[in-house]
Design a protein around this motif. Structure first.
Motif, mmCIF file in Angstrom:
data_model
loop_
_atom_site.group_PDB
_atom_site.id
_atom_site.type_symbol
_atom_site.label_atom_id
_atom_site.label_comp_id
_atom_site.label_asym_id
_atom_site.label_seq_id
_atom_site.Cartn_x
_atom_site.Cartn_y
_atom_site.Cartn_z
ATOM 1 N N ARG A 177 -1.659 0.455 -2.243
ATOM 2 C CA ARG A 177 -3.118 0.498 -2.345
ATOM 3 C C ARG A 177 -3.716 -0.827 -1.874
ATOM 4 N NH1 ARG A 177 -4.066 3.061 -8.431
ATOM 5 N NH2 ARG A 177 -3.017 5.057 -8.041
ATOM 6 N N TRP A 178 -4.848 -0.711 -1.161
ATOM 7 C CA TRP A 178 -5.618 -1.886 -0.772
ATOM 8 C C TRP A 178 -6.594 -2.248 -1.894
ATOM 9 C CZ3 TRP A 178 -4.012 -4.649 3.189
ATOM 10 C CH2 TRP A 178 -3.352 -4.024 4.263
ATOM 11 N N VAL A 179 -6.885 -3.543 -2.005
ATOM 12 C CA VAL A 179 -7.719 -4.006 -3.121
ATOM 13 C C VAL A 179 -9.147 -3.469 -3.058
ATOM 14 C CG1 VAL A 179 -6.433 -6.104 -3.608
ATOM 15 C CG2 VAL A 179 -8.191 -6.138 -1.836
ATOM 16 N N ASP A 180 -9.648 -3.153 -1.875
ATOM 17 C CA ASP A 180 -11.024 -2.661 -1.755
ATOM 18 C C ASP A 180 -11.094 -1.141 -1.675
ATOM 19 O OD1 ASP A 180 -10.004 -2.207 0.752
ATOM 20 O OD2 ASP A 180 -11.771 -2.938 1.830
ATOM 21 N N GLN A 181 -9.996 -0.465 -2.027
ATOM 22 C CA GLN A 181 -9.908 0.999 -2.042
ATOM 23 C C GLN A 181 -9.914 1.618 -0.644
ATOM 24 O OE1 GLN A 181 -9.220 2.263 -5.046
ATOM 25 N NE2 GLN A 181 -9.427 0.146 -5.736
ATOM 26 N N THR A 182 -9.714 0.809 0.400
ATOM 27 C CA THR A 182 -9.523 1.373 1.728
ATOM 28 C C THR A 182 -8.278 2.253 1.718
ATOM 29 O OG1 THR A 182 -10.554 -0.483 2.884
ATOM 30 C CG2 THR A 182 -9.000 0.827 4.148
ATOM 31 N N PRO A 183 -8.339 3.481 2.262
ATOM 32 C CA PRO A 183 -7.155 4.358 2.255
ATOM 33 C C PRO A 183 -5.970 3.721 2.976
ATOM 34 C CG PRO A 183 -9.133 5.597 2.835
ATOM 35 C CD PRO A 183 -9.526 4.148 2.832
ATOM 36 N N TYR A 184 -4.799 3.844 2.388
ATOM 37 C CA TYR A 184 -3.578 3.335 3.007
ATOM 38 C C TYR A 184 -3.095 4.369 4.018
ATOM 39 C CZ TYR A 184 1.344 1.948 3.455
ATOM 40 O OH TYR A 184 2.577 1.582 3.933
ATOM 41 N N LYS A 185 -3.000 3.956 5.277
ATOM 42 C CA LYS A 185 -2.609 4.868 6.352
ATOM 43 C C LYS A 185 -1.277 4.431 6.947
ATOM 44 C CE LYS A 185 -7.430 5.848 7.578
ATOM 45 N NZ LYS A 185 -8.454 5.811 8.669
ATOM 46 N N GLU A 186 -0.318 5.330 6.945
ATOM 47 C CA GLU A 186 1.010 5.016 7.465
ATOM 48 C C GLU A 186 0.974 4.633 8.948
ATOM 49 O OE1 GLU A 186 3.838 4.689 6.055
ATOM 50 O OE2 GLU A 186 3.637 5.556 4.061
ATOM 51 N N ASN A 187 0.039 5.208 9.684
ATOM 52 C CA ASN A 187 -0.011 4.925 11.126
ATOM 53 C C ASN A 187 -0.735 3.622 11.444
ATOM 54 O OD1 ASN A 187 -2.526 5.829 10.387
ATOM 55 N ND2 ASN A 187 -2.833 7.131 12.167
ATOM 56 N N THR A 188 -1.209 2.928 10.403
ATOM 57 C CA THR A 188 -1.832 1.618 10.606
ATOM 58 C C THR A 188 -1.159 0.605 9.676
ATOM 59 O OG1 THR A 188 -3.904 2.840 10.927
ATOM 60 C CG2 THR A 188 -4.058 0.457 10.941
ATOM 61 N N THR A 189 0.154 0.551 9.731
ATOM 62 C CA THR A 189 0.924 -0.418 8.941
ATOM 63 C C THR A 189 1.801 -1.223 9.884
ATOM 64 O OG1 THR A 189 2.684 1.202 8.558
ATOM 65 C CG2 THR A 189 0.949 1.075 6.899
ATOM 66 N N PHE A 190 2.144 -2.437 9.473
ATOM 67 C CA PHE A 190 2.882 -3.350 10.352
ATOM 68 C C PHE A 190 4.043 -4.002 9.602
ATOM 69 C CE2 PHE A 190 -1.637 -3.199 11.505
ATOM 70 C CZ PHE A 190 -1.537 -2.603 12.760
ATOM 71 N N TRP A 191 4.887 -3.154 9.015
ATOM 72 C CA TRP A 191 6.045 -3.632 8.264
ATOM 73 C C TRP A 191 7.100 -4.202 9.219
ATOM 74 C CZ3 TRP A 191 5.576 -3.851 3.137
ATOM 75 C CH2 TRP A 191 4.707 -2.960 2.484
#
Length: 237
Positions: A177-191
């Protein structure tokens, strides 16, 4: 010789029944009055019109009230944000996005502008919770990364030898979860490859991987001491 008696049948007619001039004519049938259809009176029509007008005015007033209340709330938020940041000053630039009637987009002094946000890098290292509290005390929160461009912007001003907490955490069961409640999107992650790696590491840092010469995300224990990146929305004037 016996005298003969002749009887005559005599009938008498009641004279009283034939005394009127119309006595021989049939009785005229009674004419039933034709009922008149009721029409709404002028007072009731006027009352209906006034009620419709009143309802229309009430709806118009409600719509106007909601509109101006939203504007007023937005103005209060902007003034509060400016008041909270006056101790640092503001750096403003001419705004080209034409947001309503706004002319200038501003960031607090020493904050870096990008798109619609401003970014600040505290100098001290702290845990994830302490870092978020530090950002919150400035009216901000830990950085939320929404695009590759945003991450590339911030990494250009970061120290490759350090790691930085961002506003992503796992309250449990790998539900990021993001602190500002922005939806977590798998296609916009940079692990980084192999990350996230442990259920016991519930906070995320942005770090540079020398072997790949790239920036990416790692999950680590939230109590670890790291630097951080704070983020706040731009102020539009």
């Amino acid at each position: 010789m016996a005298s003969e008696i002749t009887y005559a049948e005599v009938r008498f007619k009641n004279e009283s029944n034939s005394s009127g001039p119309c006595s021989d004519s049939a009785t005229a049938p009674k004419v039933k009055p034709t009922p008149h259809l009721s029409k709404p009176g002028f007072p009731s029509l006027l009352f209906t019109s006034l009620m419709a007008l009143f309802l229309l005015l009430a709806i118009s007033f409600l719509v106007a009230f909601i509109f101006y209340f939203q504007k007023y709330s937005q103005l209060l938020e902007e003034k509060k944000a400016i008041k909270d940041l006056t101790y640092t000053g503001l750096n403003c630039t001419k705004d080209s996005s034409h947001i309503e009637d706004k002319v200038w987009s501003c960031c607090p002094k020493d904050w870096k502008p990008f798109s619609s946000h401003c970014y600040f890098i505290p100098t001290d290292a702290a845990s994830w919770n302490e870092s978020e509290e530090k950002c919150s005390s400035m009216g901000a929160h830990l950085m939320v990364i929404r695009s590759r461009e945003e991450q590339d912007f911030i990494t250009k001003i970061l120290d490759r030898k350090a790691a930085y907490f961002i506003g992503l955490s796992d309250p449990g069961h790998r539900q990021w979860r993001w602190v500002d409640q922005t939806p977590y999107k798998e296609n916009t992650t940079f692990w980084h490859p192999g990350e996230p790696s442990s259920d016991h590491e519930q906070c995320v840092i942005l770090s540079h991987l020398y072997l790949r010469s790239s920036w990416g995300w790692n999950d680590i224990p939230c109590t670890g001491k790291q630097k951080s990146v704070c983020q706040i929305k731009k102020i539009y004037l």
